[in-house]
Design an enzyme around this catalytic site. Structure first.
Site: not given
Ligand code: GLC
Length: 550
Positions: A95, A196, A249, A323-324
Protein backbone atom coordinates in the site's frame (compact mmCIF):
# COMPACT_ATOMS: atom_id res chain seq x y z
CA UNK A 1 0.01 -11.72 -14.47
CA UNK A 2 -2.99 -10.70 -16.25
CA UNK A 3 -5.33 -9.26 -13.69
CA UNK A 4 -8.70 -10.11 -15.21
CA UNK A 5 -8.89 -13.58 -13.75
CA UNK A 6 -7.38 -12.78 -10.35
CA UNK A 7 -8.85 -12.28 -6.89
CA UNK A 8 -7.12 -10.19 -4.22
CA UNK A 9 -7.47 -10.50 -0.44
CA UNK A 10 -6.90 -7.47 1.77
CA UNK A 11 -5.28 -7.76 5.19
CA UNK A 12 -5.24 -4.96 7.74
CA UNK A 13 -2.13 -6.19 9.57
CA UNK A 14 -2.94 -4.44 12.81
CA UNK A 15 -6.10 -6.55 13.13
CA UNK A 16 -5.35 -9.88 11.45
CA UNK A 17 -3.22 -11.90 13.86
CA UNK A 18 -1.13 -10.93 16.87
CA UNK A 19 1.85 -13.26 17.38
CA UNK A 20 3.33 -11.78 20.56
CA UNK A 21 0.36 -11.05 22.80
CA UNK A 22 0.58 -7.25 22.83
CA UNK A 23 -2.91 -6.90 21.38
CA UNK A 24 -1.74 -5.56 18.02
CA UNK A 25 -1.46 -7.68 14.89
CA UNK A 26 1.93 -8.15 13.25
CA UNK A 27 3.70 -9.71 10.27
CA UNK A 28 4.59 -12.94 12.08
CA UNK A 29 0.90 -13.29 12.75
CA UNK A 30 0.19 -13.09 9.03
CA UNK A 31 2.92 -15.71 8.41
CA UNK A 32 1.15 -18.05 10.85
CA UNK A 33 -2.04 -17.72 8.82
CA UNK A 34 -0.59 -18.48 5.39
CA UNK A 35 -2.24 -21.94 5.37
CA UNK A 36 -5.64 -20.28 5.89
CA UNK A 37 -5.00 -17.87 3.03
CA UNK A 38 -3.88 -20.74 0.79
CA UNK A 39 -7.08 -22.61 1.59
CA UNK A 40 -9.23 -19.66 0.58
CA UNK A 41 -7.28 -19.36 -2.66
CA UNK A 42 -6.74 -15.69 -3.65
CA UNK A 43 -3.96 -14.82 -6.11
CA UNK A 44 -2.58 -11.89 -4.20
CA UNK A 45 -2.66 -10.45 -0.69
CA UNK A 46 -2.83 -6.67 -0.26
CA UNK A 47 -1.27 -5.60 3.03
CA UNK A 48 -2.40 -2.27 4.42
CA UNK A 49 0.66 -0.23 5.52
CA UNK A 50 3.07 -1.74 8.03
CA UNK A 51 5.83 0.84 7.45
CA UNK A 52 7.39 2.96 10.18
CA UNK A 53 4.65 5.28 11.36
CA UNK A 54 3.49 7.19 14.43
CA UNK A 55 0.11 5.49 13.79
CA UNK A 56 -2.04 8.59 13.93
CA UNK A 57 -3.92 7.08 10.99
CA UNK A 58 -2.95 3.45 11.58
CA UNK A 59 0.00 3.45 9.23
CA UNK A 60 -1.48 5.67 6.49
CA UNK A 61 0.89 8.25 7.96
CA UNK A 62 4.24 6.88 6.79
CA UNK A 63 7.48 8.08 8.37
CA UNK A 64 9.79 5.72 6.43
CA UNK A 65 8.63 3.98 3.25
CA UNK A 66 11.51 1.52 3.25
CA UNK A 67 11.32 0.15 6.78
CA UNK A 68 8.92 -2.02 8.79
CA UNK A 69 7.38 -0.49 11.90
CA UNK A 70 8.91 -2.23 14.95
CA UNK A 71 5.43 -3.05 16.29
CA UNK A 72 4.75 -4.97 13.05
CA UNK A 73 8.02 -6.91 12.89
CA UNK A 74 11.27 -6.79 10.98
CA UNK A 75 12.38 -6.73 7.37
CA UNK A 76 13.27 -10.42 7.76
CA UNK A 77 9.69 -11.19 8.83
CA UNK A 78 8.48 -9.32 5.79
CA UNK A 79 10.75 -11.27 3.47
CA UNK A 80 9.65 -14.54 5.08
CA UNK A 81 6.04 -13.54 4.52
CA UNK A 82 6.62 -12.64 0.86
CA UNK A 83 8.48 -15.92 0.26
CA UNK A 84 5.95 -17.97 2.22
CA UNK A 85 3.06 -16.61 0.19
CA UNK A 86 5.03 -17.11 -3.03
CA UNK A 87 5.32 -20.78 -2.07
CA UNK A 88 1.53 -20.94 -2.50
CA UNK A 89 1.60 -18.84 -5.67
CA UNK A 90 0.16 -15.89 -3.80
CA UNK A 91 1.66 -12.50 -4.66
CA UNK A 92 1.82 -9.50 -2.36
CA UNK A 93 0.47 -6.02 -2.93
CA UNK A 94 1.89 -3.12 -0.90
CA UNK A 95 0.00 0.00 0.00
CA UNK A 96 1.82 3.08 -1.25
CA UNK A 97 0.65 6.18 0.58
CA UNK A 98 2.14 8.73 -1.80
CA UNK A 99 -0.19 11.71 -1.54
CA UNK A 100 1.26 12.62 1.86
CA UNK A 101 3.86 11.63 4.44
CA UNK A 102 3.74 11.69 8.19
CA UNK A 103 5.04 14.93 9.64
CA UNK A 104 7.58 12.66 11.35
CA UNK A 105 9.08 11.71 7.98
CA UNK A 106 12.68 12.87 7.65
CA UNK A 107 11.74 15.04 4.66
CA UNK A 108 9.21 17.00 6.69
CA UNK A 109 11.54 17.34 9.64
CA UNK A 110 14.33 18.66 7.44
CA UNK A 111 11.87 21.04 5.78
CA UNK A 112 10.89 22.32 9.21
CA UNK A 113 14.55 22.71 10.10
CA UNK A 114 14.82 25.14 7.21
CA UNK A 115 16.33 23.03 4.38
CA UNK A 116 14.96 24.63 1.20
CA UNK A 117 15.25 21.42 -0.80
CA UNK A 118 12.81 19.60 1.49
CA UNK A 119 10.53 22.57 1.92
CA UNK A 120 9.80 22.14 -1.76
CA UNK A 121 8.73 18.51 -1.14
CA UNK A 122 5.58 19.84 0.53
CA UNK A 123 2.90 22.45 -0.12
CA UNK A 124 3.81 25.33 2.13
CA UNK A 125 2.20 28.74 1.68
CA UNK A 126 2.07 32.09 3.42
CA UNK A 127 -1.22 33.22 4.95
CA UNK A 128 -3.79 34.89 2.70
CA UNK A 129 -3.43 38.69 2.30
CA UNK A 130 -6.07 39.18 5.00
CA UNK A 131 -3.99 37.06 7.37
CA UNK A 132 -6.31 34.04 7.13
CA UNK A 133 -5.58 30.54 5.88
CA UNK A 134 -4.09 30.22 2.35
CA UNK A 135 -7.34 28.84 0.87
CA UNK A 136 -10.75 27.34 1.69
CA UNK A 137 -9.84 23.66 1.41
CA UNK A 138 -10.99 21.33 4.18
CA UNK A 139 -9.40 18.29 5.75
CA UNK A 140 -11.25 15.06 4.98
CA UNK A 141 -10.96 14.28 8.68
CA UNK A 142 -12.64 17.56 9.70
CA UNK A 143 -11.44 21.15 10.11
CA UNK A 144 -9.29 23.21 7.74
CA UNK A 145 -6.64 21.59 5.51
CA UNK A 146 -3.91 23.96 6.72
CA UNK A 147 -1.78 23.96 9.87
CA UNK A 148 1.04 26.22 11.00
CA UNK A 149 4.41 25.28 9.60
CA UNK A 150 6.46 25.51 12.78
CA UNK A 151 6.99 29.12 13.82
CA UNK A 152 7.68 30.34 10.28
CA UNK A 153 4.32 32.08 9.98
CA UNK A 154 3.54 29.86 6.94
CA UNK A 155 1.08 27.00 6.64
CA UNK A 156 1.41 23.47 5.19
CA UNK A 157 -1.37 21.63 3.39
CA UNK A 158 -2.86 18.41 4.76
CA UNK A 159 -5.96 17.00 3.10
CA UNK A 160 -6.17 14.42 5.92
CA UNK A 161 -4.94 14.64 9.51
CA UNK A 162 -2.63 17.51 10.47
CA UNK A 163 0.15 14.91 10.82
CA UNK A 164 -0.27 13.85 7.17
CA UNK A 165 1.44 16.56 5.10
CA UNK A 166 0.62 16.60 1.37
CA UNK A 167 3.54 16.13 -0.98
CA UNK A 168 4.35 18.50 -3.82
CA UNK A 169 4.13 16.27 -6.91
CA UNK A 170 5.06 19.21 -9.16
CA UNK A 171 8.57 18.78 -7.81
CA UNK A 172 10.37 16.24 -10.08
CA UNK A 173 12.54 15.18 -7.13
CA UNK A 174 9.41 14.05 -5.27
CA UNK A 175 8.30 12.03 -8.27
CA UNK A 176 11.73 10.42 -8.48
CA UNK A 177 11.63 9.54 -4.76
CA UNK A 178 8.30 7.79 -5.27
CA UNK A 179 9.56 5.75 -8.23
CA UNK A 180 12.67 4.81 -6.22
CA UNK A 181 10.48 3.52 -3.37
CA UNK A 182 8.44 1.35 -5.74
CA UNK A 183 11.65 0.04 -7.29
CA UNK A 184 13.08 -0.71 -3.85
CA UNK A 185 10.13 -3.00 -3.08
CA UNK A 186 10.16 -4.57 -6.54
CA UNK A 187 13.71 -5.57 -5.56
CA UNK A 188 12.19 -7.47 -2.62
CA UNK A 189 9.85 -9.47 -4.84
CA UNK A 190 6.76 -7.28 -4.54
CA UNK A 191 4.60 -7.34 -7.67
CA UNK A 192 1.42 -5.61 -6.52
CA UNK A 193 0.94 -1.95 -5.64
CA UNK A 194 -2.08 -0.09 -4.35
CA UNK A 195 -1.79 3.68 -4.53
CA UNK A 196 -3.65 5.48 -1.75
CA UNK A 197 -5.91 8.44 -2.76
CA UNK A 198 -3.76 8.80 -5.85
CA UNK A 199 -6.14 11.07 -7.77
CA UNK A 200 -5.30 13.86 -5.32
CA UNK A 201 -1.69 14.29 -6.49
CA UNK A 202 -2.47 16.74 -9.30
CA UNK A 203 -3.69 19.76 -7.35
CA UNK A 204 -4.56 23.05 -8.97
CA UNK A 205 -1.23 24.79 -9.49
CA UNK A 206 -1.90 27.98 -7.56
CA UNK A 207 -3.77 26.13 -4.78
CA UNK A 208 -6.62 28.60 -5.12
CA UNK A 209 -9.85 28.60 -3.16
CA UNK A 210 -12.83 27.19 -4.99
CA UNK A 211 -15.25 29.77 -6.40
CA UNK A 212 -18.18 30.68 -4.19
CA UNK A 213 -20.68 27.82 -3.76
CA UNK A 214 -18.30 25.34 -5.41
CA UNK A 215 -17.04 22.35 -3.44
CA UNK A 216 -13.29 22.87 -2.76
CA UNK A 217 -12.69 19.23 -3.70
CA UNK A 218 -12.85 20.14 -7.39
CA UNK A 219 -9.63 22.13 -6.92
CA UNK A 220 -7.53 19.11 -6.00
CA UNK A 221 -9.35 16.00 -7.26
CA UNK A 222 -8.70 14.36 -10.66
CA UNK A 223 -6.53 17.31 -11.72
CA UNK A 224 -5.11 17.31 -15.20
CA UNK A 225 -1.61 16.31 -14.08
CA UNK A 226 -2.64 13.09 -12.34
CA UNK A 227 -2.43 11.09 -15.55
CA UNK A 228 0.94 12.58 -16.48
CA UNK A 229 2.38 11.68 -13.09
CA UNK A 230 0.93 8.18 -13.18
CA UNK A 231 2.38 7.54 -16.62
CA UNK A 232 5.74 8.76 -15.44
CA UNK A 233 5.59 6.52 -12.36
CA UNK A 234 4.56 3.59 -14.55
CA UNK A 235 7.51 4.12 -16.88
CA UNK A 236 10.01 4.69 -14.09
CA UNK A 237 8.97 1.73 -11.90
CA UNK A 238 6.30 -0.97 -12.12
CA UNK A 239 5.86 -0.67 -15.89
CA UNK A 240 8.93 -2.80 -16.38
CA UNK A 241 7.43 -5.74 -14.48
CA UNK A 242 5.78 -8.17 -16.88
CA UNK A 243 3.83 -9.73 -14.03
CA UNK A 244 2.19 -7.15 -11.79
CA UNK A 245 -1.08 -5.73 -10.54
CA UNK A 246 -1.60 -2.05 -9.78
CA UNK A 247 -4.70 -0.36 -8.41
CA UNK A 248 -5.35 3.26 -7.57
CA UNK A 249 -7.72 4.44 -4.87
CA UNK A 250 -9.75 7.31 -6.33
CA UNK A 251 -11.45 9.74 -4.01
CA UNK A 252 -14.68 11.51 -5.16
CA UNK A 253 -13.96 10.66 -8.77
CA UNK A 254 -15.83 10.16 -12.06
CA UNK A 255 -16.26 7.27 -14.49
CA UNK A 256 -14.56 9.28 -17.19
CA UNK A 257 -11.48 9.95 -15.07
CA UNK A 258 -11.31 6.32 -13.92
CA UNK A 259 -11.59 4.96 -17.44
CA UNK A 260 -8.59 7.15 -18.27
CA UNK A 261 -6.49 5.99 -15.31
CA UNK A 262 -7.12 2.32 -16.07
CA UNK A 263 -7.31 2.22 -19.87
CA UNK A 264 -4.55 -0.18 -20.99
CA UNK A 265 -3.43 2.13 -23.80
CA UNK A 266 -2.64 4.89 -21.33
CA UNK A 267 -0.06 2.85 -19.39
CA UNK A 268 -1.04 4.23 -16.01
CA UNK A 269 -2.77 1.77 -13.67
CA UNK A 270 -4.42 -1.61 -14.15
CA UNK A 271 -7.56 -0.76 -12.20
CA UNK A 272 -9.27 1.66 -9.85
CA UNK A 273 -11.25 1.73 -6.63
CA UNK A 274 -14.14 4.16 -6.68
CA UNK A 275 -16.70 4.75 -3.94
CA UNK A 276 -19.94 6.04 -5.39
CA UNK A 277 -21.68 2.70 -4.80
CA UNK A 278 -20.77 2.95 -1.12
CA UNK A 279 -22.33 6.38 -0.77
CA UNK A 280 -25.83 5.42 -1.83
CA UNK A 281 -26.94 5.71 1.78
CA UNK A 282 -25.32 9.13 2.35
CA UNK A 283 -28.15 11.71 2.42
CA UNK A 284 -27.04 14.63 0.18
CA UNK A 285 -23.59 13.12 0.06
CA UNK A 286 -23.17 13.51 3.84
CA UNK A 287 -21.23 10.68 5.45
CA UNK A 288 -22.15 11.64 9.03
CA UNK A 289 -25.92 11.42 8.61
CA UNK A 290 -28.20 8.41 8.29
CA UNK A 291 -30.79 7.38 5.73
CA UNK A 292 -32.30 4.02 4.85
CA UNK A 293 -30.81 2.30 1.79
CA UNK A 294 -33.12 1.54 -1.09
CA UNK A 295 -32.32 -1.96 -2.34
CA UNK A 296 -31.98 -0.89 -5.93
CA UNK A 297 -29.71 2.10 -5.18
CA UNK A 298 -26.69 -0.17 -4.80
CA UNK A 299 -27.57 -2.06 -7.94
CA UNK A 300 -28.02 1.06 -10.05
CA UNK A 301 -24.61 2.41 -9.01
CA UNK A 302 -22.88 -0.91 -9.60
CA UNK A 303 -24.54 -1.03 -13.01
CA UNK A 304 -23.62 2.54 -13.90
CA UNK A 305 -19.95 1.87 -13.18
CA UNK A 306 -19.87 -1.58 -14.78
CA UNK A 307 -21.35 -0.25 -17.97
CA UNK A 308 -19.51 3.08 -17.96
CA UNK A 309 -16.09 1.54 -17.39
CA UNK A 310 -16.74 -1.04 -20.09
CA UNK A 311 -17.66 1.69 -22.56
CA UNK A 312 -14.62 3.73 -21.56
CA UNK A 313 -12.27 0.75 -21.79
CA UNK A 314 -11.27 0.94 -18.12
CA UNK A 315 -11.26 -1.71 -15.40
CA UNK A 316 -12.89 -1.66 -11.94
CA UNK A 317 -11.61 -3.10 -8.71
CA UNK A 318 -14.76 -4.84 -7.38
CA UNK A 319 -15.42 -4.53 -3.66
CA UNK A 320 -17.99 -3.78 -0.99
CA UNK A 321 -15.65 -3.90 1.99
CA UNK A 322 -12.30 -2.48 3.00
CA UNK A 323 -10.65 -1.03 6.10
CA UNK A 324 -12.54 2.27 5.68
CA UNK A 325 -16.07 0.91 5.27
CA UNK A 326 -18.62 -0.52 7.68
CA UNK A 327 -19.28 -4.22 6.97
CA UNK A 328 -21.42 -4.58 3.84
CA UNK A 329 -23.59 -7.32 5.34
CA UNK A 330 -24.77 -4.78 7.94
CA UNK A 331 -25.34 -2.08 5.37
CA UNK A 332 -26.94 -3.92 2.47
CA UNK A 333 -27.86 -7.28 3.99
CA UNK A 334 -29.64 -8.64 7.02
CA UNK A 335 -27.09 -9.70 9.65
CA UNK A 336 -29.77 -10.84 12.11
CA UNK A 337 -32.15 -12.79 9.92
CA UNK A 338 -30.15 -13.82 6.84
CA UNK A 339 -26.48 -13.32 7.55
CA UNK A 340 -25.13 -16.19 5.44
CA UNK A 341 -27.60 -15.61 2.60
CA UNK A 342 -27.10 -11.87 2.35
CA UNK A 343 -23.30 -12.06 2.75
CA UNK A 344 -23.04 -14.61 -0.06
CA UNK A 345 -25.55 -12.79 -2.27
CA UNK A 346 -23.53 -9.56 -1.98
CA UNK A 347 -20.35 -11.48 -2.77
CA UNK A 348 -21.91 -13.16 -5.80
CA UNK A 349 -23.21 -10.03 -7.47
CA UNK A 350 -19.90 -8.21 -6.99
CA UNK A 351 -17.46 -11.02 -7.82
CA UNK A 352 -19.06 -11.89 -11.12
CA UNK A 353 -19.06 -8.35 -12.48
CA UNK A 354 -16.55 -7.11 -15.05
CA UNK A 355 -13.51 -6.15 -12.96
CA UNK A 356 -11.16 -7.71 -10.41
CA UNK A 357 -12.69 -8.76 -7.06
CA UNK A 358 -11.18 -7.80 -3.72
CA UNK A 359 -12.10 -9.55 -0.46
CA UNK A 360 -11.53 -7.75 2.82
CA UNK A 361 -10.45 -9.98 5.72
CA UNK A 362 -13.38 -11.40 7.65
CA UNK A 363 -15.82 -10.86 4.81
CA UNK A 364 -15.39 -14.52 3.89
CA UNK A 365 -16.80 -15.56 7.27
CA UNK A 366 -19.57 -12.95 7.28
CA UNK A 367 -18.08 -10.69 9.96
CA UNK A 368 -20.33 -7.85 11.11
CA UNK A 369 -19.88 -4.43 12.68
CA UNK A 370 -19.04 -4.65 16.40
CA UNK A 371 -21.78 -4.12 18.96
CA UNK A 372 -20.22 -1.27 20.94
CA UNK A 373 -22.15 0.88 23.36
CA UNK A 374 -19.84 3.78 24.07
CA UNK A 375 -17.88 6.27 21.98
CA UNK A 376 -14.82 5.35 24.04
CA UNK A 377 -14.89 1.91 22.38
CA UNK A 378 -13.84 3.57 19.10
CA UNK A 379 -10.26 4.44 18.21
CA UNK A 380 -10.30 6.05 14.77
CA UNK A 381 -9.39 9.71 14.63
CA UNK A 382 -11.98 10.31 11.93
CA UNK A 383 -14.80 8.84 14.05
CA UNK A 384 -13.77 10.72 17.18
CA UNK A 385 -13.53 14.01 15.28
CA UNK A 386 -16.92 13.38 13.69
CA UNK A 387 -18.51 12.63 17.07
CA UNK A 388 -17.22 15.91 18.53
CA UNK A 389 -18.43 17.80 15.48
CA UNK A 390 -21.90 16.22 15.69
CA UNK A 391 -22.18 17.21 19.33
CA UNK A 392 -20.94 20.74 18.54
CA UNK A 393 -23.56 21.07 15.83
CA UNK A 394 -26.36 20.26 18.26
CA UNK A 395 -26.95 16.49 18.07
CA UNK A 396 -27.71 14.65 21.31
CA UNK A 397 -25.04 12.24 22.55
CA UNK A 398 -27.31 9.31 21.68
CA UNK A 399 -27.92 10.57 18.16
CA UNK A 400 -24.23 11.31 17.57
CA UNK A 401 -23.34 7.84 18.81
CA UNK A 402 -25.91 6.21 16.53
CA UNK A 403 -24.48 7.98 13.49
CA UNK A 404 -20.86 7.31 14.35
CA UNK A 405 -21.46 3.66 15.13
CA UNK A 406 -23.09 3.15 11.74
CA UNK A 407 -20.36 4.95 9.81
CA UNK A 408 -17.08 4.46 11.69
CA UNK A 409 -14.15 2.92 9.88
CA UNK A 410 -13.45 0.94 13.06
CA UNK A 411 -16.41 -1.25 12.06
CA UNK A 412 -14.05 -2.95 9.63
CA UNK A 413 -10.99 -2.82 11.85
CA UNK A 414 -12.03 -5.06 14.73
CA UNK A 415 -9.77 -8.11 14.98
CA UNK A 416 -10.21 -11.07 12.68
CA UNK A 417 -12.32 -13.59 14.61
CA UNK A 418 -10.55 -16.93 14.45
CA UNK A 419 -12.32 -18.65 17.35
CA UNK A 420 -14.72 -17.99 20.22
CA UNK A 421 -12.10 -17.27 22.91
CA UNK A 422 -11.99 -13.84 24.64
CA UNK A 423 -9.20 -12.67 22.30
CA UNK A 424 -11.02 -14.26 19.33
CA UNK A 425 -7.86 -16.28 18.56
CA UNK A 426 -6.42 -12.96 17.39
CA UNK A 427 -4.47 -12.26 20.58
CA UNK A 428 -3.70 -13.77 23.95
CA UNK A 429 -3.58 -10.21 25.33
CA UNK A 430 -6.01 -7.30 25.13
CA UNK A 431 -6.98 -6.52 21.56
CA UNK A 432 -6.36 -2.87 20.59
CA UNK A 433 -9.96 -2.77 19.34
CA UNK A 434 -12.36 -5.21 20.99
CA UNK A 435 -14.15 -7.99 19.18
CA UNK A 436 -17.78 -8.39 20.31
CA UNK A 437 -19.45 -11.38 18.71
CA UNK A 438 -16.73 -13.97 18.24
CA UNK A 439 -18.85 -16.49 20.16
CA UNK A 440 -21.16 -16.65 17.11
CA UNK A 441 -19.01 -15.55 14.19
CA UNK A 442 -15.53 -17.01 13.83
CA UNK A 443 -13.37 -18.98 11.41
CA UNK A 444 -13.53 -22.24 13.38
CA UNK A 445 -17.35 -22.30 13.41
CA UNK A 446 -17.54 -21.14 9.82
CA UNK A 447 -15.21 -23.88 8.56
CA UNK A 448 -17.02 -26.61 10.46
CA UNK A 449 -20.62 -25.66 9.81
CA UNK A 450 -20.90 -22.45 7.80
CA UNK A 451 -21.30 -21.88 4.09
CA UNK A 452 -19.91 -18.41 3.50
CA UNK A 453 -16.23 -19.37 3.28
CA UNK A 454 -17.00 -22.23 0.86
CA UNK A 455 -19.03 -19.85 -1.28
CA UNK A 456 -16.08 -17.46 -1.53
CA UNK A 457 -13.80 -20.36 -2.46
CA UNK A 458 -16.18 -21.24 -5.29
CA UNK A 459 -16.41 -17.64 -6.49
CA UNK A 460 -12.61 -17.50 -6.66
CA UNK A 461 -12.54 -20.74 -8.65
CA UNK A 462 -15.20 -19.46 -11.06
CA UNK A 463 -13.12 -16.33 -11.70
CA UNK A 464 -10.12 -18.57 -12.46
CA UNK A 465 -11.91 -21.11 -14.60
CA UNK A 466 -14.63 -19.39 -16.62
CA UNK A 467 -13.36 -17.03 -19.34
CA UNK A 468 -16.75 -15.32 -19.65
CA UNK A 469 -16.41 -14.22 -16.03
CA UNK A 470 -12.85 -12.90 -16.34
CA UNK A 471 -13.11 -11.54 -19.87
CA UNK A 472 -16.75 -11.49 -20.97
CA UNK A 473 -18.73 -8.39 -21.68
CA UNK A 474 -21.29 -7.00 -19.23
CA UNK A 475 -24.96 -6.39 -19.96
CA UNK A 476 -27.66 -5.62 -17.39
CA UNK A 477 -30.84 -7.69 -17.36
CA UNK A 478 -34.24 -6.52 -16.12
CA UNK A 479 -32.70 -3.35 -14.74
CA UNK A 480 -36.15 -2.08 -13.81
CA UNK A 481 -36.74 -4.97 -11.37
CA UNK A 482 -37.17 -3.34 -7.94
CA UNK A 483 -35.38 -5.96 -5.88
CA UNK A 484 -33.14 -8.07 -8.12
CA UNK A 485 -29.79 -7.25 -9.66
CA UNK A 486 -29.28 -9.41 -12.75
CA UNK A 487 -26.77 -9.27 -15.58
CA UNK A 488 -25.14 -11.26 -18.35
CA UNK A 489 -21.47 -11.87 -18.77
CA UNK A 490 -21.66 -13.27 -22.29
CA UNK A 491 -22.85 -16.86 -21.74
CA UNK A 492 -23.16 -16.54 -17.97
CA UNK A 493 -26.29 -15.21 -16.28
CA UNK A 494 -26.10 -13.78 -12.75
CA UNK A 495 -28.96 -12.76 -10.46
CA UNK A 496 -29.22 -11.74 -6.83
CA UNK A 497 -32.26 -10.91 -4.73
CA UNK A 498 -31.31 -7.80 -2.76
CA UNK A 499 -34.15 -8.18 -0.26
CA UNK A 500 -35.62 -10.53 2.34
CA UNK A 501 -38.81 -11.03 0.29
CA UNK A 502 -39.16 -13.93 -2.13
CA UNK A 503 -39.51 -12.63 -5.66
CA UNK A 504 -39.63 -13.82 -9.25
CA UNK A 505 -37.72 -12.90 -12.36
CA UNK A 506 -37.95 -13.73 -16.02
CA UNK A 507 -34.59 -14.93 -17.23
CA UNK A 508 -33.26 -14.90 -20.83
CA UNK A 509 -34.66 -17.80 -22.82
CA UNK A 510 -31.31 -19.26 -23.68
CA UNK A 511 -30.78 -19.98 -19.98
CA UNK A 512 -33.86 -22.21 -19.84
CA UNK A 513 -32.68 -25.35 -18.13
CA UNK A 514 -29.28 -23.77 -17.72
CA UNK A 515 -26.75 -25.24 -15.34
CA UNK A 516 -25.98 -23.76 -11.97
CA UNK A 517 -22.45 -22.47 -11.70
CA UNK A 518 -23.11 -21.31 -8.17
CA UNK A 519 -26.06 -20.85 -5.84
CA UNK A 520 -26.06 -19.55 -2.28
CA UNK A 521 -28.83 -21.78 -0.93
CA UNK A 522 -28.00 -25.35 -0.01
CA UNK A 523 -29.15 -27.08 -3.17
CA UNK A 524 -31.28 -25.38 -5.80
CA UNK A 525 -34.76 -26.87 -5.54
CA UNK A 526 -36.21 -26.00 -8.91
CA UNK A 527 -35.07 -25.95 -12.52
CA UNK A 528 -34.37 -22.49 -13.93
CA UNK A 529 -36.95 -21.68 -16.57
CA UNK A 530 -37.37 -18.44 -18.40
CA UNK A 531 -41.03 -18.18 -17.56
CA UNK A 532 -40.35 -17.33 -13.99
CA UNK A 533 -37.38 -17.94 -11.74
CA UNK A 534 -38.14 -17.79 -8.03
CA UNK A 535 -35.52 -16.14 -5.85
CA UNK A 536 -35.78 -16.73 -2.11
CA UNK A 537 -34.63 -14.09 0.42
CA UNK A 538 -31.17 -12.87 -0.63
CA UNK A 539 -30.83 -15.77 -3.03
CA UNK A 540 -28.11 -15.42 -5.64
CA UNK A 541 -27.07 -17.65 -8.49
CA UNK A 542 -25.12 -17.84 -11.70
CA UNK A 543 -26.15 -20.02 -14.62
CA UNK A 544 -24.42 -21.18 -17.74
CA UNK A 545 -26.51 -21.99 -20.80
CA UNK A 546 -28.27 -25.34 -20.79
CA UNK A 547 -27.05 -28.13 -23.04
CA UNK A 548 -30.27 -28.20 -25.05
CA UNK A 549 -29.72 -24.70 -26.38
CA UNK A 550 -26.79 -23.56 -28.47
C1 GLC B 1 -7.18 6.26 2.15
C2 GLC B 1 -7.03 5.12 3.13
C3 GLC B 1 -7.48 5.59 4.48
C4 GLC B 1 -6.57 6.72 4.90
C5 GLC B 1 -6.56 7.83 3.85
C6 GLC B 1 -5.40 8.77 4.08
O1 GLC B 1 -8.49 6.64 1.96
O2 GLC B 1 -7.75 4.01 2.66
O3 GLC B 1 -7.46 4.55 5.43
O4 GLC B 1 -7.00 7.25 6.11
O5 GLC B 1 -6.38 7.33 2.55
O6 GLC B 1 -4.18 8.12 3.82
Amino acid sequence: MSFHDKVIYQIYPKSFQDSDGNGVGDLRGVIDRIPYLAELGPDMVWLSPFFVSPQRDNGYDVADYRAVDPTMGTIDDLQELIDGLAGHRIGVMFDMVFNHTSTEHEWFRRALAGEERFRDYYLIRPPAPDGGLPNNWESKFGGPAWSKFGDTGDYYLHLFDRTQADLNWRNPEVRQEMADIVNFWIGHGVTGFRFDVINLIGKEEQLRSSPKDVDPRVMYTDGEDVETYLRELHDASFGRLAERITVGEMSSTSIQACAGYSHPDNQELDMVFSFHHLKVDYPNGQKWALAPVKPDALKLKLHEWAEGMQTGGGWNALFLNNHDQPRSVCRFGDPAGYRAESATMLATITHLLRGTPFIYMGEEIGMTDPEYDSITDYADIEALNAYDELIRSGHSAAEAFRIVSARARDNARTPMQWDSSPGAGFTTGNAWLSPTNQDRINVATELSSGRIFRHYQRLIRLRHEIPDISAGSYRAWALEHPSVYAYLRDDVFVAGNLTSETTTLQIPEEFDHGEYLINNYPGPNYPPTSASLTLRPYEALALSKGETTS
